[in-house]
Write a protein that holds these residues in place. Sequence first.
Motif, PDB file in Angstrom:
ATOM      1  N   SER A 223      38.884  35.652  33.437  1.00 28.88           N
ATOM      2  CA  SER A 223      38.802  36.866  33.371  1.00 28.88           C
ATOM      3  C   SER A 223      39.513  37.221  32.325  1.00 28.88           C
ATOM      4  O   SER A 223      39.245  38.273  31.394  1.00 28.88           O
ATOM      5  CB  SER A 223      39.086  37.757  34.553  1.00 28.88           C
ATOM      6  N   ILE A 224      41.095  36.931  32.218  1.00 27.30           N
ATOM      7  CA  ILE A 224      41.836  37.240  31.190  1.00 27.30           C
ATOM      8  C   ILE A 224      41.348  36.662  29.647  1.00 27.30           C
ATOM      9  O   ILE A 224      41.172  37.597  28.803  1.00 27.30           O
ATOM     10  CB  ILE A 224      43.196  36.470  31.354  1.00 27.30           C
ATOM     11  N   GLU A 226      38.021  36.269  28.670  1.00 26.83           N
ATOM     12  CA  GLU A 226      37.033  37.063  28.404  1.00 26.83           C
ATOM     13  C   GLU A 226      37.268  38.370  28.074  1.00 26.83           C
ATOM     14  O   GLU A 226      36.986  38.872  26.977  1.00 26.83           O
ATOM     15  CB  GLU A 226      36.064  37.148  29.870  1.00 26.83           C
ATOM     16  N   SER A 227      38.437  38.943  28.826  1.00 31.18           N
ATOM     17  CA  SER A 227      39.005  40.373  28.063  1.00 31.18           C
ATOM     18  C   SER A 227      39.565  40.085  26.630  1.00 31.18           C
ATOM     19  O   SER A 227      39.347  41.087  26.233  1.00 31.18           O
ATOM     20  CB  SER A 227      39.987  40.922  29.072  1.00 31.18           C
ATOM     21  N   VAL A 231      38.041  42.067  23.336  1.00 26.03           N
ATOM     22  CA  VAL A 231      38.964  43.370  23.439  1.00 26.03           C
ATOM     23  C   VAL A 231      38.566  44.619  22.588  1.00 26.03           C
ATOM     24  O   VAL A 231      38.860  45.622  22.942  1.00 26.03           O
ATOM     25  CB  VAL A 231      40.616  42.629  22.808  1.00 26.03           C
ATOM     26  N   VAL A 234      36.422  46.365  25.025  1.00 26.87           N
ATOM     27  CA  VAL A 234      37.217  46.854  25.932  1.00 26.87           C
ATOM     28  C   VAL A 234      38.023  48.392  25.726  1.00 26.87           C
ATOM     29  O   VAL A 234      38.084  49.269  26.208  1.00 26.87           O
ATOM     30  CB  VAL A 234      38.484  46.053  26.403  1.00 26.87           C
ATOM     31  N   LYS A 235      38.496  48.365  24.357  1.00 22.48           N
ATOM     32  CA  LYS A 235      39.178  49.571  23.948  1.00 22.48           C
ATOM     33  C   LYS A 235      38.224  50.439  23.533  1.00 22.48           C
ATOM     34  O   LYS A 235      38.442  51.669  23.663  1.00 22.48           O
ATOM     35  CB  LYS A 235      40.046  49.130  22.692  1.00 22.48           C
ATOM     36  N   MET A 239      38.094  50.534  28.900  1.00 25.11           N
ATOM     37  CA  MET A 239      37.793  49.930  29.970  1.00 25.11           C
ATOM     38  C   MET A 239      39.209  49.159  30.551  1.00 25.11           C
ATOM     39  O   MET A 239      39.074  48.444  31.473  1.00 25.11           O
ATOM     40  CB  MET A 239      36.836  48.754  29.839  1.00 25.11           C
ATOM     41  N   GLU A 240      40.326  49.511  29.814  1.00 22.26           N
ATOM     42  CA  GLU A 240      41.350  48.731  30.205  1.00 22.26           C
ATOM     43  C   GLU A 240      41.861  48.875  31.840  1.00 22.26           C
ATOM     44  O   GLU A 240      42.155  48.021  32.370  1.00 22.26           O
ATOM     45  CB  GLU A 240      42.604  49.184  29.297  1.00 22.26           C
ATOM     46  N   LEU A 243      39.219  47.119  34.197  1.00 21.81           N
ATOM     47  CA  LEU A 243      39.428  45.840  34.075  1.00 21.81           C
ATOM     48  C   LEU A 243      40.956  45.253  34.660  1.00 21.81           C
ATOM     49  O   LEU A 243      40.783  44.362  35.482  1.00 21.81           O
ATOM     50  CB  LEU A 243      39.276  45.195  32.672  1.00 21.81           C
ATOM     51  N   ARG A 246      40.259  45.566  38.463  1.00 21.04           N
ATOM     52  CA  ARG A 246      39.766  44.238  38.720  1.00 21.04           C
ATOM     53  C   ARG A 246      40.446  43.238  38.876  1.00 21.04           C
ATOM     54  O   ARG A 246      40.460  42.352  39.787  1.00 21.04           O
ATOM     55  CB  ARG A 246      38.197  44.358  37.946  1.00 21.04           C
ATOM     56  N   LEU A 247      41.256  42.904  37.640  1.00 22.01           N
ATOM     57  CA  LEU A 247      42.162  41.573  37.378  1.00 22.01           C
ATOM     58  C   LEU A 247      43.185  41.631  38.648  1.00 22.01           C
ATOM     59  O   LEU A 247      43.369  40.610  39.196  1.00 22.01           O
ATOM     60  CB  LEU A 247      42.632  41.568  36.069  1.00 22.01           C
TER      61      LEU A 247
END
Length: 629
Positions: A223-224, A226-227, A231, A234-235, A239-240, A243, A246-247
């Motif tokens: 997961s890390i 993929e984030s 990125v 995400v930004k 979604m920070e 996520l 979730r993490l």
Amino acid sequence: MTKKSLLRPAPTGKPVAPSELTVGIVRVLKRIYAENGAYYRNAYILVAACLLSIGVTTAFSAWIMRDVIDQIFYNQRADLIAIISGTVALIFVIRAIAMYLQATTLARIGNDLVARYQRRVYDKLMRLDVSYFSEARSGRLAAQIGENVGAIRDVLSLALTSLLRDFVSLVGLVIVMVVQDPRMSVVALITAPALGFMSAWLSRRARGAIRESVGLNARVIGSIQESVQGVTVVKAFTMENLLATRLTGLIDNAKQKANRVSAIAEQMIPFSELMAGIAIASVIAYGGYRAIYEQQPPGSMFAFITALLLAYDPARRLSQLKVHLERAVVNAEMLYQILDMPERQSDKPGATPLVITRADITFNGVDFSYGESGKVLHDLSFVAPGAKTTAIVGPSGAGKSTIIALLQRFYDADNGQILIDGQDIATVTLATLRGQIAYVSQQPYLFEGTIRDNIRYGRPDATDAEIDAAARKAHAHDFILAQSNGYDTVVGENGVTLSGGQRQRISIARAIVRNAPILLLDEATSALDNESEKLVQQALDEVMDGRTTIVIAHRLSTIVAADQIIVMDNGRVVETGTHGELANRHGGLYAKLNLLGLGGGGTMAGSGEPVKAAEEITAEPRRQAGGEA
């Protein structure tokens, strides 16, 4: 011959039978030794000799305590001081050398094992078909491999050190105890069955928790990764926090499982301490009674207690061995699951090299489906003439990108044949098939390394002059020279420091330098702006010249000059012809797409139905399985 996978079904929560645990551990050990034993035989012999030396000298150091006490302190034998002291010093010199040699040799074996299995896993992954990677998440797969490869080293290290050092030391020390005083040995060893039972019980409890812990750790790392890879998305979508929440949940679950494994494994420590305390207290009481009431010399008693104390550490490590070995075996089994994966896209028996003459491509009655999701192609038949350009167009889900995947044998057709110059591609070797094809995808991928390296991947033996010429033809030479180090500029991850058009032109240069007779273009300009598209199209025009080219595109400007246009809908060919022929065919699908491409939105002539933009109708999102939507 493919070995049966060692991965057993996930635990159901019920205790695992001791025989199953033992058989699983032995099976993994036998396989690891069968694969690596001969290669490391001499190193293993050295390690075994060192570990045996450690075990023997440990037992002897307890044995000689009787002479130290009785002969030097009790009998006042001054003539034996030098001999006994020198013997003790020699024992520790031998022990020190043996410990150093076994530690460094095992480290070298372990590091080499990790490297060997990393290469094996990578080679295996490169031989697996595309469908495997469509189903597996790349981040989690990388995390699983990184965590599991070291398990092979750990299994062997634990087995060797425990069996040859700890077991030999324990046996030797027990022999010393029995020889010194058999009756006290019975008192001291009465706790051994309890330790063995406790170890087996804890091992059964730990197995399920270990497997869950390994899986959760892989999900966290994946997961890390993929984030980090996504990125910008995400930004862009803020979604920070989502996520991160979730993490955090995954990390907490992984922590709880790891804590449970630790709690189970470490339960052996207080239990073994308790058993050791009972044993030592009993021995002291019994030995004190004999020394006081039976006038027994203290040497034997002192040697016995020394042996008992020295035996504690190897006994404790052996009692915990099964739990620690179980963790390594679970990881090793998961690694072997990948290594044992069937290779559905391997060369078939009797496969022959592909021989290219005209590079005619023929699809003859081809049916194809992605698993159970229904047919994507239905009795597909067409011919792409050699040295000509064939464009394939159609609405989303028509099956266009699937044709590209089947032609490269990323998948095999369910029925029918795909022929190149009359040779069924299912009967030729994959290396020669793909070696005759250059591929430019919608999303160009750049690998770690320099721009020159990325172009050279098209043909590893290409010279710098050929790379330079390919870049010029791809209209990439000028912007490459504008980079900080020109062709030797190291690109960011997937070329993130370059624009989309620049990455695409590098991928086209890669296709040019391959110099293959067949060129596949899968929506190579769909993600570009107009200026970049113009440059990329100029580059494509040069590389298409004289090659059998199959073009998939949703922008009509990229296909109007094609020698042949194939129009697809719902996995079937519905129209074939040139741009002029198809554009003037009243009521045809291509004519409709052409009108949309030229006229934009609004309503179609003679129709009151709203018209979507051409990009929306003909854009072709990829299936999650790697093919058509």
